[in-house]
Design a protein around this motif. Structure first.
Motif, PDB file in Angstrom:
ATOM      1  N   VAL A   1      14.426   9.433  46.322  1.00 39.43           N
ATOM      2  CA  VAL A   1      14.226   9.289  47.764  1.00 39.43           C
ATOM      3  C   VAL A   1      14.931  10.439  48.462  1.00 39.43           C
ATOM      4  O   VAL A   1      16.114  10.691  48.226  1.00 39.43           O
ATOM      5  CB  VAL A   1      14.767   7.930  48.276  1.00 39.43           C
ATOM      6  N   TYR A   2      14.192  11.116  49.351  1.00 43.43           N
ATOM      7  CA  TYR A   2      14.724  12.280  50.053  1.00 43.43           C
ATOM      8  C   TYR A   2      14.560  12.087  51.556  1.00 43.43           C
ATOM      9  O   TYR A   2      13.487  11.696  52.024  1.00 43.43           O
ATOM     10  CB  TYR A   2      13.989  13.557  49.619  1.00 43.43           C
ATOM     11  N   ILE A   3      15.611  12.366  52.287  1.00 46.05           N
ATOM     12  CA  ILE A   3      15.547  12.310  53.751  1.00 46.05           C
ATOM     13  C   ILE A   3      14.761  13.512  54.258  1.00 46.05           C
ATOM     14  O   ILE A   3      15.047  14.645  53.875  1.00 46.05           O
ATOM     15  CB  ILE A   3      16.968  12.308  54.359  1.00 46.05           C
ATOM     16  N   HIS A   4      13.774  13.261  55.097  1.00 51.02           N
ATOM     17  CA  HIS A   4      12.891  14.326  55.571  1.00 51.02           C
ATOM     18  C   HIS A   4      13.688  15.443  56.256  1.00 51.02           C
ATOM     19  O   HIS A   4      14.417  15.207  57.224  1.00 51.02           O
ATOM     20  CB  HIS A   4      11.866  13.748  56.550  1.00 51.02           C
ATOM     21  N   GLU A   5      13.579  16.658  55.687  1.00 48.52           N
ATOM     22  CA  GLU A   5      14.247  17.856  56.207  1.00 48.52           C
ATOM     23  C   GLU A   5      15.741  17.644  56.400  1.00 48.52           C
ATOM     24  O   GLU A   5      16.385  18.294  57.239  1.00 48.52           O
ATOM     25  CB  GLU A   5      13.593  18.319  57.514  1.00 48.52           C
ATOM     26  N   GLY A   6      16.303  16.722  55.642  1.00 51.14           N
ATOM     27  CA  GLY A   6      17.734  16.504  55.695  1.00 51.14           C
ATOM     28  C   GLY A   6      18.227  15.716  56.892  1.00 51.14           C
ATOM     29  O   GLY A   6      19.405  15.361  56.956  1.00 51.14           O
ATOM     30  N   SER A   7      17.331  15.429  57.868  1.00 52.85           N
ATOM     31  CA  SER A   7      17.756  14.715  59.075  1.00 52.85           C
ATOM     32  C   SER A   7      17.080  13.358  59.241  1.00 52.85           C
ATOM     33  O   SER A   7      17.628  12.456  59.862  1.00 52.85           O
ATOM     34  CB  SER A   7      17.456  15.566  60.318  1.00 52.85           C
ATOM     35  N   GLY A   8      15.863  13.211  58.714  1.00 54.13           N
ATOM     36  CA  GLY A   8      15.133  11.954  58.844  1.00 54.13           C
ATOM     37  C   GLY A   8      14.514  11.719  60.198  1.00 54.13           C
ATOM     38  O   GLY A   8      13.979  10.645  60.466  1.00 54.13           O
ATOM     39  N   VAL A   9      14.558  12.716  61.081  1.00 59.45           N
ATOM     40  CA  VAL A   9      14.025  12.560  62.437  1.00 59.45           C
ATOM     41  C   VAL A   9      12.519  12.743  62.419  1.00 59.45           C
ATOM     42  O   VAL A   9      12.002  13.680  61.794  1.00 59.45           O
ATOM     43  CB  VAL A   9      14.676  13.581  63.403  1.00 59.45           C
ATOM     44  N   ARG A  10      11.805  11.855  63.110  1.00 60.99           N
ATOM     45  CA  ARG A  10      10.351  11.967  63.249  1.00 60.99           C
ATOM     46  C   ARG A  10      10.031  12.848  64.447  1.00 60.99           C
ATOM     47  O   ARG A  10      10.603  12.685  65.512  1.00 60.99           O
ATOM     48  CB  ARG A  10       9.722  10.595  63.430  1.00 60.99           C
ATOM     49  N   MET A  11       9.083  13.779  64.247  1.00 57.80           N
ATOM     50  CA  MET A  11       8.703  14.675  65.349  1.00 57.80           C
ATOM     51  C   MET A  11       7.274  15.128  65.122  1.00 57.80           C
ATOM     52  O   MET A  11       6.822  15.286  63.997  1.00 57.80           O
ATOM     53  CB  MET A  11       9.639  15.870  65.406  1.00 57.80           C
ATOM     54  N   GLY A  12       6.544  15.326  66.220  1.00 59.98           N
ATOM     55  CA  GLY A  12       5.163  15.769  66.094  1.00 59.98           C
ATOM     56  C   GLY A  12       4.245  14.624  65.717  1.00 59.98           C
ATOM     57  O   GLY A  12       4.674  13.593  65.202  1.00 59.98           O
ATOM     58  N   SER A  13       2.943  14.794  65.927  1.00 61.78           N
ATOM     59  CA  SER A  13       1.991  13.718  65.668  1.00 61.78           C
ATOM     60  C   SER A  13       1.828  13.438  64.186  1.00 61.78           C
ATOM     61  O   SER A  13       1.638  12.294  63.777  1.00 61.78           O
ATOM     62  CB  SER A  13       0.625  14.071  66.279  1.00 61.78           C
ATOM     63  N   ALA A  14       1.892  14.469  63.341  1.00 59.04           N
ATOM     64  CA  ALA A  14       1.718  14.251  61.910  1.00 59.04           C
ATOM     65  C   ALA A  14       2.830  13.392  61.333  1.00 59.04           C
ATOM     66  O   ALA A  14       2.632  12.690  60.327  1.00 59.04           O
ATOM     67  CB  ALA A  14       1.655  15.592  61.175  1.00 59.04           C
ATOM     68  N   ASP A  15       3.983  13.432  61.946  1.00 64.34           N
ATOM     69  CA  ASP A  15       5.104  12.671  61.418  1.00 64.34           C
ATOM     70  C   ASP A  15       5.033  11.193  61.782  1.00 64.34           C
ATOM     71  O   ASP A  15       5.942  10.421  61.464  1.00 64.34           O
ATOM     72  CB  ASP A  15       6.432  13.281  61.907  1.00 64.34           C
ATOM     73  N   ASN A  16       3.986  10.805  62.489  1.00 67.45           N
ATOM     74  CA  ASN A  16       3.764   9.383  62.744  1.00 67.45           C
ATOM     75  C   ASN A  16       2.811   8.772  61.725  1.00 67.45           C
ATOM     76  O   ASN A  16       2.419   7.619  61.837  1.00 67.45           O
ATOM     77  CB  ASN A  16       3.188   9.181  64.153  1.00 67.45           C
ATOM     78  N   LEU A  17       2.422   9.571  60.724  1.00 68.22           N
ATOM     79  CA  LEU A  17       1.503   9.088  59.707  1.00 68.22           C
ATOM     80  C   LEU A  17       2.257   8.488  58.525  1.00 68.22           C
ATOM     81  O   LEU A  17       3.399   8.851  58.235  1.00 68.22           O
ATOM     82  CB  LEU A  17       0.628  10.235  59.191  1.00 68.22           C
TER      83      LEU A  17
END
Length: 288
Positions: free
Chosen positions: A188-204
């Motif tokens: 399990v890896y935290i997205h880009e090291g921060s885990g923050v959702r951003m942009g429309s694609a990151d709501n998928l």
């Protein structure tokens, strides 16, 4: 008067649902009446429901054959309704058995060519049921990119997959990678090291299973998903997740240097290619 209208409205709804299960209109009305008042004769039922007496006898005979009603006396014959929980549990079991048997027999006559179509699913229940099925049917590997609050809905299925030896790779929008590390085969890896959702694609939500099928879903607003076994599309989903895994590893090692070069959350790169709507979303979610 209002009470009578409410009862009538409820009866109509119940009758409609019973018809969806194969009851006729008269069978539904007779069964509902017997639930209200049992035991009762055909004459009493006919008088209470407005169903013609010959049709009442036919409905009672059909209901008795499916064990929905039971005659309890002979002169005159009186009927009682079967307990709804027992009746519909039996119907559910019979229907499931029939559907499974039909699926097997019909599959035997269907062409054996690979399914290359992209199937669209709509609605929260349909989409999450398909996600659950993909995870539950997995045999070798599951790759997922998703937010933690979505994954929690499928935590039991993911745990069961991990415990039967399925290798799991998750790129997580969230902050607690250990929550989904069920065995040593769960990465399990935290997205880009921060885990923050951003942009429309990151709501998928995106999942690829056993290198053979994938599903990607939009879970904000109207819930829709695309599911496919088409090889290029499966490869595309795997590539998306694979490159996010690469980024997570790169951020883990070179995070400060990347931030210094491109700004937090790759701001310089994202601002250069995001749409105006994505830029607004990025600023709101990151505070930058």
């Amino acid at each position: 008067m209002a009470g009578k209208l409410a009862v009538t409205h409820t009866s109509n709804e119940l009758s409609g649902d019973l018809r969806r299960l194969g009851f006729t209109e008269y069978e539904a009305r007779v069964y509902i009446q017997l639930l209200r008042q049992s035991p009762a004769t055909a004459y009493e039922i006919s008088k209470s429901t407005g169903v013609p007496r010959p049709n009442t006898y036919q409905a009672l005979e059909a209901l008795a054959q499916r064990a929905a009603v039971l005659p309890v006396s002979e002169t005159p014959v009186r009927y009682v309704a079967a307990k709804p929980s027992e009746l519909f549990d039996a119907i559910a079991r019979q229907t499931q058995t029939l559907c499974s048997d039909l699926a097997e027999r019909l599959s035997a006559i269907a062409p054996s060519a690979d399914d290359q179509y992209v199937w669209t699913l709509r609605g929260e229940v349909a989409v999450h049921d398909k996600i659950h099925d993909l995870i539950s049917d997995s045999r070798e590997v599951i790759w997922i990119k998703a937010a933690d609050e979505v994954l929690r809905r499928h935590k039991a299925a993911l745990r069961a997959a991990a415990e039967r030896g399925v290798e799991t790779l998750i790129v997580l929008f969230g902050f607690d990678a250990d929550e989904f590390r069920f065995t040593d085969r769960c990465r399990v890896y935290i997205h880009e090291g921060s885990g923050v959702r951003m942009g429309s694609a990151d709501n998928l939500f995106t999942v690829a299973v056993d290198h053979t099928e994938m599903l990607t879903a939009a879970l904000d607003g109207e819930v829709t998903a695309a599911h496919s076994r088409n090889r290029p599309i499966v490869n595309l989903a795997q590539s998306l997740i694979r490159h996010d895994y690469y980024m997570a590893e790169i951020f883990a090692r070179f995070g400060p240097q990347i931030d210094a070069e491109f700004g937090p959350h790759l701001k310089a790169l994202r601002m250069a290619c995001f749409s105006p709507e994505q830029i607004v979303s990025f600023k709101q979610k990151t505070g930058l």
